[in-house]
Write a protein that holds these residues in place. Sequence first.
Motif, PDB file in Angstrom:
ATOM      1  N   ARG A  44       8.881  33.903   4.780  1.00  0.00           N
ATOM      2  CA  ARG A  44       9.039  34.394   5.240  1.00  0.00           C
ATOM      3  C   ARG A  44       9.790  35.223   4.472  1.00  0.00           C
ATOM      4  O   ARG A  44      10.534  34.739   3.671  1.00  0.00           O
ATOM      5  CB  ARG A  44      10.347  34.544   6.540  1.00  0.00           C
ATOM      6  N   ALA A  45      10.459  36.223   3.987  1.00  0.00           N
ATOM      7  CA  ALA A  45      12.090  37.276   3.785  1.00  0.00           C
ATOM      8  C   ALA A  45      12.943  36.101   4.205  1.00  0.00           C
ATOM      9  O   ALA A  45      13.333  35.983   5.252  1.00  0.00           O
ATOM     10  CB  ALA A  45      11.534  38.442   3.401  1.00  0.00           C
ATOM     11  N   ALA A  46      13.129  36.330   3.088  1.00  0.00           N
ATOM     12  CA  ALA A  46      15.117  35.700   3.100  1.00  0.00           C
ATOM     13  C   ALA A  46      15.810  37.498   3.599  1.00  0.00           C
ATOM     14  O   ALA A  46      15.351  37.896   3.331  1.00  0.00           O
ATOM     15  CB  ALA A  46      15.851  35.771   2.316  1.00  0.00           C
ATOM     16  N   ARG A  47      16.478  36.866   4.935  1.00  0.00           N
ATOM     17  CA  ARG A  47      17.121  38.334   5.417  1.00  0.00           C
ATOM     18  C   ARG A  47      18.580  38.715   4.745  1.00  0.00           C
ATOM     19  O   ARG A  47      19.860  38.118   6.086  1.00  0.00           O
ATOM     20  CB  ARG A  47      16.889  38.408   6.664  1.00  0.00           C
ATOM     21  N   ARG A  48      18.152  39.170   4.059  1.00  0.00           N
ATOM     22  CA  ARG A  48      19.797  39.526   2.644  1.00  0.00           C
ATOM     23  C   ARG A  48      19.285  40.667   1.507  1.00  0.00           C
ATOM     24  O   ARG A  48      18.176  40.547   1.279  1.00  0.00           O
ATOM     25  CB  ARG A  48      20.344  38.409   2.751  1.00  0.00           C
ATOM     26  N   PRO A  49      19.637  41.378   1.795  1.00  0.00           N
ATOM     27  CA  PRO A  49      20.193  42.688   0.583  1.00  0.00           C
ATOM     28  C   PRO A  49      20.313  41.792  -0.297  1.00  0.00           C
ATOM     29  O   PRO A  49      21.267  42.197  -1.324  1.00  0.00           O
ATOM     30  CB  PRO A  49      20.789  43.798   0.409  1.00  0.00           C
ATOM     31  N   ASP A  50      19.433  41.168  -1.110  1.00  0.00           N
ATOM     32  CA  ASP A  50      19.500  40.860  -2.594  1.00  0.00           C
ATOM     33  C   ASP A  50      19.652  41.246  -3.709  1.00  0.00           C
ATOM     34  O   ASP A  50      20.938  40.970  -4.345  1.00  0.00           O
ATOM     35  CB  ASP A  50      18.392  39.665  -3.072  1.00  0.00           C
ATOM     36  N   LEU A  51      19.126  42.332  -4.008  1.00  0.00           N
ATOM     37  CA  LEU A  51      19.655  43.246  -5.095  1.00  0.00           C
ATOM     38  C   LEU A  51      18.753  44.511  -4.386  1.00  0.00           C
ATOM     39  O   LEU A  51      17.930  44.979  -4.597  1.00  0.00           O
ATOM     40  CB  LEU A  51      18.377  43.274  -6.168  1.00  0.00           C
ATOM     41  N   PRO A  52      20.052  45.499  -3.725  1.00  0.00           N
ATOM     42  CA  PRO A  52      19.708  46.307  -3.538  1.00  0.00           C
ATOM     43  C   PRO A  52      19.717  47.905  -4.400  1.00  0.00           C
ATOM     44  O   PRO A  52      18.617  49.033  -3.664  1.00  0.00           O
ATOM     45  CB  PRO A  52      21.470  46.757  -2.631  1.00  0.00           C
ATOM     46  N   HIS A  53      20.759  47.336  -5.116  1.00  0.00           N
ATOM     47  CA  HIS A  53      20.219  48.545  -6.617  1.00  0.00           C
ATOM     48  C   HIS A  53      19.561  48.168  -7.697  1.00  0.00           C
ATOM     49  O   HIS A  53      18.368  49.317  -7.862  1.00  0.00           O
ATOM     50  CB  HIS A  53      21.671  48.408  -7.534  1.00  0.00           C
ATOM     51  N   ILE A  54      18.912  46.851  -7.918  1.00  0.00           N
ATOM     52  CA  ILE A  54      17.570  46.788  -9.113  1.00  0.00           C
ATOM     53  C   ILE A  54      16.278  46.356  -7.373  1.00  0.00           C
ATOM     54  O   ILE A  54      15.242  46.956  -8.555  1.00  0.00           O
ATOM     55  CB  ILE A  54      17.801  45.557  -9.625  1.00  0.00           C
ATOM     56  N   ASP A  55      16.336  46.022  -6.867  1.00  0.00           N
ATOM     57  CA  ASP A  55      14.617  46.545  -5.664  1.00  0.00           C
ATOM     58  C   ASP A  55      14.997  46.692  -4.802  1.00  0.00           C
ATOM     59  O   ASP A  55      14.972  46.362  -3.789  1.00  0.00           O
ATOM     60  CB  ASP A  55      14.727  44.831  -6.285  1.00  0.00           C
ATOM     61  N   PRO A  56      15.728  48.420  -4.372  1.00  0.00           N
ATOM     62  CA  PRO A  56      16.010  48.639  -3.416  1.00  0.00           C
ATOM     63  C   PRO A  56      14.508  48.411  -2.292  1.00  0.00           C
ATOM     64  O   PRO A  56      14.742  49.101  -0.592  1.00  0.00           O
ATOM     65  CB  PRO A  56      16.498  50.325  -3.862  1.00  0.00           C
ATOM     66  N   VAL A  57      13.354  48.851  -2.797  1.00  0.00           N
ATOM     67  CA  VAL A  57      12.763  48.855  -1.483  1.00  0.00           C
ATOM     68  C   VAL A  57      12.090  47.584  -1.187  1.00  0.00           C
ATOM     69  O   VAL A  57      10.662  47.586  -1.094  1.00  0.00           O
ATOM     70  CB  VAL A  57      11.040  49.637  -1.932  1.00  0.00           C
ATOM     71  N   GLY A  58      12.325  46.313  -2.211  1.00  0.00           N
ATOM     72  CA  GLY A  58      11.723  45.132  -2.118  1.00  0.00           C
ATOM     73  C   GLY A  58      10.726  44.672  -2.798  1.00  0.00           C
ATOM     74  O   GLY A  58      10.190  44.277  -2.592  1.00  0.00           O
ATOM     75  N   ARG A  59       9.771  45.878  -3.913  1.00  0.00           N
ATOM     76  CA  ARG A  59       8.303  44.858  -4.482  1.00  0.00           C
ATOM     77  C   ARG A  59       9.140  43.837  -5.266  1.00  0.00           C
ATOM     78  O   ARG A  59       8.458  43.136  -4.673  1.00  0.00           O
ATOM     79  CB  ARG A  59       8.561  46.124  -5.113  1.00  0.00           C
ATOM     80  N   ALA A  60       9.923  43.733  -6.002  1.00  0.00           N
ATOM     81  CA  ALA A  60      10.555  42.542  -6.338  1.00  0.00           C
ATOM     82  C   ALA A  60      10.341  41.076  -6.254  1.00  0.00           C
ATOM     83  O   ALA A  60       9.953  40.051  -6.665  1.00  0.00           O
ATOM     84  CB  ALA A  60      11.366  42.565  -8.173  1.00  0.00           C
ATOM     85  N   MET A  61      11.008  41.886  -4.580  1.00  0.00           N
ATOM     86  CA  MET A  61      11.293  40.878  -4.232  1.00  0.00           C
ATOM     87  C   MET A  61       9.629  39.586  -3.429  1.00  0.00           C
ATOM     88  O   MET A  61       9.189  38.831  -3.347  1.00  0.00           O
ATOM     89  CB  MET A  61      11.781  41.157  -2.600  1.00  0.00           C
ATOM     90  N   HIS A  62       8.964  40.808  -3.354  1.00  0.00           N
ATOM     91  CA  HIS A  62       7.635  40.824  -2.633  1.00  0.00           C
ATOM     92  C   HIS A  62       6.157  39.993  -3.649  1.00  0.00           C
ATOM     93  O   HIS A  62       5.803  38.902  -3.059  1.00  0.00           O
ATOM     94  CB  HIS A  62       6.862  41.609  -2.069  1.00  0.00           C
ATOM     95  N   VAL A  63       7.120  40.338  -4.702  1.00  0.00           N
ATOM     96  CA  VAL A  63       6.537  39.506  -6.222  1.00  0.00           C
ATOM     97  C   VAL A  63       7.094  38.335  -5.524  1.00  0.00           C
ATOM     98  O   VAL A  63       6.343  36.989  -6.003  1.00  0.00           O
ATOM     99  CB  VAL A  63       6.346  40.115  -7.389  1.00  0.00           C
ATOM    100  N   SER A  64       8.106  37.832  -5.793  1.00  0.00           N
ATOM    101  CA  SER A  64       8.682  36.546  -6.473  1.00  0.00           C
ATOM    102  C   SER A  64       8.262  35.715  -4.534  1.00  0.00           C
ATOM    103  O   SER A  64       7.747  34.786  -5.469  1.00  0.00           O
ATOM    104  CB  SER A  64       9.904  36.983  -5.430  1.00  0.00           C
TER     105      SER A  64
END
Length: 331
Positions: A44-64
């Motif tokens: 599951r994705a961690a429930r927190r806005p880790d990088l709201p400016h650098i990764d606003p749509v969560g693309r890098a989060m999904h890649v990670s």
Amino acid sequence: MCAAVLDGSTLEKLVAAAVAAPSIHNTQPWRFRLDLDTVALEVRAARRPDLPHIDPVGRAMHVSVGCAVFNLRVAVAYFGWSPVARLLPDPDQPDLLATLPLSGTAEGATRLASLYEAVFRRHSSRLPFSERRFSDLVWHELSEVAQAEGAQLIRLGTSATSRVFRLMREADRRTVADADRAAESRRWVHDPDGTDLGVPLAALGPQDAREQVPMRDFGAHRHQEVLVSRSFERRPAVAVLSTAHDRRVDWLRAGQALEHVLLAATTRGLRASLLHQALEWPDLRAQLLSEHGDRGACPQMVIRLGYGPEGPPTPRRVANHALDTDGASGR
């Protein structure tokens, strides 16, 4: 290959392999849970806005998270189960990014299982590499493993590398000039303090004295003495990892392809650093798409590869800290 008994120790080893994956700014944006009803591991994705400016749509989060899913598949195969992941299995649970049933046997997954030791030896290296070139055969192998995960690895020539690096430098310039983005980057860089998230100062590496390889400038961090200048390789080996589409499932596939490439490179004695800066600005990402010569592809990561020193490891959560135990236990 016979499957291991799933007990608490084996479950911890599975999660330890998953959390060894790279993630943007070492945010480790994942959680794991064992569903006792289906005997499947949930990612599951961690429930927190880790990088709201650098990764606003969560693309890098999904890649990670995709990188973590691939490591989990490797570990599942190593312990004898079938390493098949279901991506985005439930549209009613958008934070449930993948499930891996611990069932079946790892028939035909010997090559995947053989990457298990590399999971723990792989570290990003932000240090200069040597001028030693690696063979076309290795490039072909890395391209094949990316393709096996539904992605494409495009090797860049000298002029294309220079143009892509220009985009990276422009992205760094913009990030440093943008107060919110610069502060966000700095927040993930810290002095040694026992935390298991973020990038330690020792892992930043030097800046390139020749200004050829654009290593990320973490927002002009206050400890400038860490960012000393050294000479990087004159002919860096660079590739762009891309997917045919740009949906959430494609980002997860890109992460799996990225980690497969990195682990295969590790087994060949290669080091790697990830250049992501230009992907954080939509217009620069669009230019990157055209620069690597395939207008039908969506770039997901730029990878620098070479022979050189091993980069210092970045901290990881203890497996138990990444595992949700509400209603879950080994069995």
